[in-house]
Design a protein around this motif. Sequence first.
Motif, PDB file in Angstrom:
ATOM      1  N   GLY A  77      57.653 -16.836  92.861  1.00  8.05           N
ATOM      2  CA  GLY A  77      57.197 -18.006  92.133  1.00  8.05           C
ATOM      3  C   GLY A  77      55.792 -17.710  91.641  1.00  8.05           C
ATOM      4  N   ILE A  78      55.319 -18.503  90.709  1.00  8.13           N
ATOM      5  CA  ILE A  78      53.987 -18.264  90.146  1.00  8.13           C
ATOM      6  C   ILE A  78      53.382 -19.593  89.715  1.00  8.13           C
ATOM      7  CG2 ILE A  78      54.542 -17.943  87.700  1.00  8.13           C
ATOM      8  CD1 ILE A  78      52.341 -15.587  89.810  1.00  8.13           C
ATOM      9  N   ASN A  79      52.069 -19.688  89.769  1.00  8.29           N
ATOM     10  CA  ASN A  79      51.390 -20.927  89.371  1.00  8.29           C
ATOM     11  C   ASN A  79      51.038 -20.962  87.890  1.00  8.29           C
ATOM     12  OD1 ASN A  79      50.672 -20.370  92.381  1.00  8.29           O
ATOM     13  ND2 ASN A  79      50.374 -22.573  92.108  1.00  8.29           N
ATOM     14  N   GLY A  80      50.698 -19.790  87.349  1.00 10.62           N
ATOM     15  CA  GLY A  80      50.294 -19.757  85.952  1.00 10.62           C
ATOM     16  C   GLY A  80      50.868 -18.570  85.211  1.00 10.62           C
ATOM     17  N   VAL A  81      51.356 -18.832  83.983  1.00  7.63           N
ATOM     18  CA  VAL A  81      51.825 -17.776  83.082  1.00  7.63           C
ATOM     19  C   VAL A  81      51.096 -17.957  81.762  1.00  7.63           C
ATOM     20  CG1 VAL A  81      53.796 -16.730  81.904  1.00  7.63           C
ATOM     21  CG2 VAL A  81      54.115 -17.799  84.151  1.00  7.63           C
TER      22      VAL A  81
ATOM     23  N   GLY B  67      47.936 -13.383  81.919  1.00  8.36           N
ATOM     24  CA  GLY B  67      49.022 -12.838  82.719  1.00  8.36           C
ATOM     25  C   GLY B  67      49.527 -13.808  83.767  1.00  8.36           C
ATOM     26  N   LEU B  68      49.950 -13.282  84.914  1.00  4.81           N
ATOM     27  CA  LEU B  68      50.491 -14.085  86.013  1.00  4.81           C
ATOM     28  C   LEU B  68      49.379 -14.342  87.012  1.00  4.81           C
ATOM     29  CD1 LEU B  68      53.777 -12.022  86.574  1.00  4.81           C
ATOM     30  CD2 LEU B  68      53.431 -13.955  85.021  1.00  4.81           C
ATOM     31  N   THR B  69      49.146 -15.608  87.335  1.00  4.73           N
ATOM     32  CA  THR B  69      48.027 -15.957  88.208  1.00  4.73           C
ATOM     33  C   THR B  69      48.425 -16.971  89.263  1.00  4.73           C
ATOM     34  OG1 THR B  69      47.294 -17.669  86.644  1.00  4.73           O
ATOM     35  CG2 THR B  69      46.260 -15.494  86.455  1.00  4.73           C
ATOM     36  N   THR B  70      47.622 -17.034  90.333  1.00  2.00           N
ATOM     37  CA  THR B  70      47.836 -17.976  91.428  1.00  2.00           C
ATOM     38  C   THR B  70      46.471 -18.387  91.979  1.00  2.00           C
ATOM     39  OG1 THR B  70      49.191 -18.314  93.422  1.00  2.00           O
ATOM     40  CG2 THR B  70      47.970 -16.257  93.286  1.00  2.00           C
ATOM     41  N   PRO B  71      46.337 -19.560  92.580  1.00  2.60           N
ATOM     42  CA  PRO B  71      45.012 -20.023  93.013  1.00  2.60           C
ATOM     43  C   PRO B  71      44.374 -19.222  94.139  1.00  2.60           C
ATOM     44  CG  PRO B  71      46.529 -21.875  92.806  1.00  2.60           C
ATOM     45  CD  PRO B  71      47.347 -20.624  92.703  1.00  2.60           C
ATOM     46  N   ASP B  72      45.171 -18.659  95.039  1.00  2.00           N
ATOM     47  CA  ASP B  72      44.643 -18.043  96.250  1.00  2.00           C
ATOM     48  C   ASP B  72      44.595 -16.523  96.125  1.00  2.00           C
ATOM     49  OD1 ASP B  72      44.953 -16.785  99.032  1.00  2.00           O
ATOM     50  OD2 ASP B  72      44.475 -18.870  99.519  1.00  2.00           O
ATOM     51  N   PRO B  73      43.420 -15.894  96.281  1.00  2.00           N
ATOM     52  CA  PRO B  73      43.307 -14.435  96.155  1.00  2.00           C
ATOM     53  C   PRO B  73      44.175 -13.677  97.160  1.00  2.00           C
ATOM     54  CG  PRO B  73      41.132 -15.454  96.073  1.00  2.00           C
ATOM     55  CD  PRO B  73      42.102 -16.525  96.468  1.00  2.00           C
ATOM     56  N   ASP B  74      44.272 -14.180  98.387  1.00  2.00           N
ATOM     57  CA  ASP B  74      45.102 -13.510  99.391  1.00  2.00           C
ATOM     58  C   ASP B  74      46.580 -13.556  99.007  1.00  2.00           C
ATOM     59  OD1 ASP B  74      42.921 -12.865 100.969  1.00  2.00           O
ATOM     60  OD2 ASP B  74      43.033 -14.717 102.123  1.00  2.00           O
TER      61      ASP B  74
ATOM     62  N   PHE C 227      43.078 -19.005  89.541  1.00  2.00           N
ATOM     63  CA  PHE C 227      41.892 -18.215  89.886  1.00  2.00           C
ATOM     64  C   PHE C 227      42.149 -16.719  90.014  1.00  2.00           C
ATOM     65  CE2 PHE C 227      39.025 -16.695  93.384  1.00  2.00           C
ATOM     66  CZ  PHE C 227      37.864 -16.666  92.629  1.00  2.00           C
ATOM     67  N   ALA C 228      43.265 -16.331  90.655  1.00  2.00           N
ATOM     68  CA  ALA C 228      43.485 -14.926  91.014  1.00  2.00           C
ATOM     69  C   ALA C 228      44.668 -14.329  90.250  1.00  2.00           C
ATOM     70  CB  ALA C 228      43.727 -14.798  92.517  1.00  2.00           C
ATOM     71  N   LYS C 229      44.441 -13.170  89.670  1.00  2.00           N
ATOM     72  CA  LYS C 229      45.488 -12.508  88.892  1.00  2.00           C
ATOM     73  C   LYS C 229      46.452 -11.765  89.808  1.00  2.00           C
ATOM     74  CE  LYS C 229      46.245  -9.708  84.790  1.00  2.00           C
ATOM     75  NZ  LYS C 229      45.611  -9.148  83.586  1.00  2.00           N
ATOM     76  N   VAL C 230      47.733 -11.896  89.515  1.00  2.00           N
ATOM     77  CA  VAL C 230      48.780 -11.202  90.257  1.00  2.00           C
ATOM     78  C   VAL C 230      49.227  -9.951  89.507  1.00  2.00           C
ATOM     79  CG1 VAL C 230      51.146 -11.377  91.120  1.00  2.00           C
ATOM     80  CG2 VAL C 230      49.588 -13.331  91.343  1.00  2.00           C
ATOM     81  N   ALA C 231      49.502 -10.108  88.204  1.00  2.00           N
ATOM     82  CA  ALA C 231      50.011  -8.989  87.414  1.00  2.00           C
ATOM     83  C   ALA C 231      49.923  -9.330  85.932  1.00  2.00           C
ATOM     84  CB  ALA C 231      51.463  -8.678  87.790  1.00  2.00           C
ATOM     85  N   GLU C 232      50.132  -8.315  85.115  1.00  2.00           N
ATOM     86  CA  GLU C 232      50.228  -8.550  83.672  1.00  2.00           C
ATOM     87  C   GLU C 232      51.509  -9.325  83.373  1.00  2.00           C
ATOM     88  OE1 GLU C 232      47.867  -7.932  81.675  1.00  2.00           O
ATOM     89  OE2 GLU C 232      46.620  -6.593  82.859  1.00  2.00           O
ATOM     90  N   ILE C 233      51.545  -9.962  82.238  1.00  2.00           N
ATOM     91  CA  ILE C 233      52.685 -10.819  81.893  1.00  2.00           C
ATOM     92  C   ILE C 233      53.968 -10.010  81.714  1.00  2.00           C
ATOM     93  CG2 ILE C 233      52.322 -10.768  79.391  1.00  2.00           C
ATOM     94  CD1 ILE C 233      53.059 -13.806  79.444  1.00  2.00           C
TER      95      ILE C 233
END
Length: 250
Positions: free
Chosen positions: A170-174, A179-186, A215-221
């Motif tokens: 799952g993901i918070n932001g696209v 790219g793909l982002t989520t609020p928590d860096p961990d 806030f925190a990037k997970v991966a490129e789109i």
Amino acid sequence: MLTEERQKYILEQLSHQKIIKTQTLVTKLDASESTIRRDLQEMEAAGLLKRIHGGAKQLMKLDTEPDMLEKSSKNLHEKQIIAKYASDLVKNGDFIYLDAGTSTYEMIPFLKGKEIHVITNSVYHANALVNLSIPTMIIGGTIRLKTKAVINAFSVQQLELLRFDKAFLGINGVDANAGLTTPDPDEAIMKSTAIQQSEQLIVLADASKFNKVSFAKVAEIDAGLILTNSLPEEDHAIYTQLTTIKELVL
């Protein structure tokens, strides 16, 4: 019309639509193009909007992380449609990773009867999987009280020892740029590690996740296949150019 009145109008329009064109403002406000450009420059300098070619767009606010209960009640039908499609990608013999989140949780009923092994970092997911007699391994570590996800350095170390045929996230932001982002860096590190350890990435993202940045990037789109029920109308052409996105017909 006074400068303050024009700029107030511009902000009001941007509160209803994410992008507004300069020529539209010229017509609506009966002002010269140079005047509108000057207004947009001043408003960008004040942090009220972001100028783009031919107009301006809303400034995106970073999303925060809602708890599991709050997330589970949002866009449930859309999540179930996406989850059903995602579960059809799971084949007998697969070792799959399901990360914590309501979209991946909705996959679980559709996995019943498949000859698979599931690895998850979610207490919710593990309980539901075991109740359906699906072979399950839960990643160990600290349990986040808000999301019931298991996330810490120890969890990442365990993931690094495993390999998956497919990772479902799952993901918070696209966002096309962020790219793909989520609020928590961990959590971002956990997701990124799962991606690295998987042969294939499938991201479940309902329409509400698009044009959002956390806030925190997970991966490129383009890191993997993104499944969604609908793409933003104003940016539809941008996203449809990406072969990594599949828009499901509901």
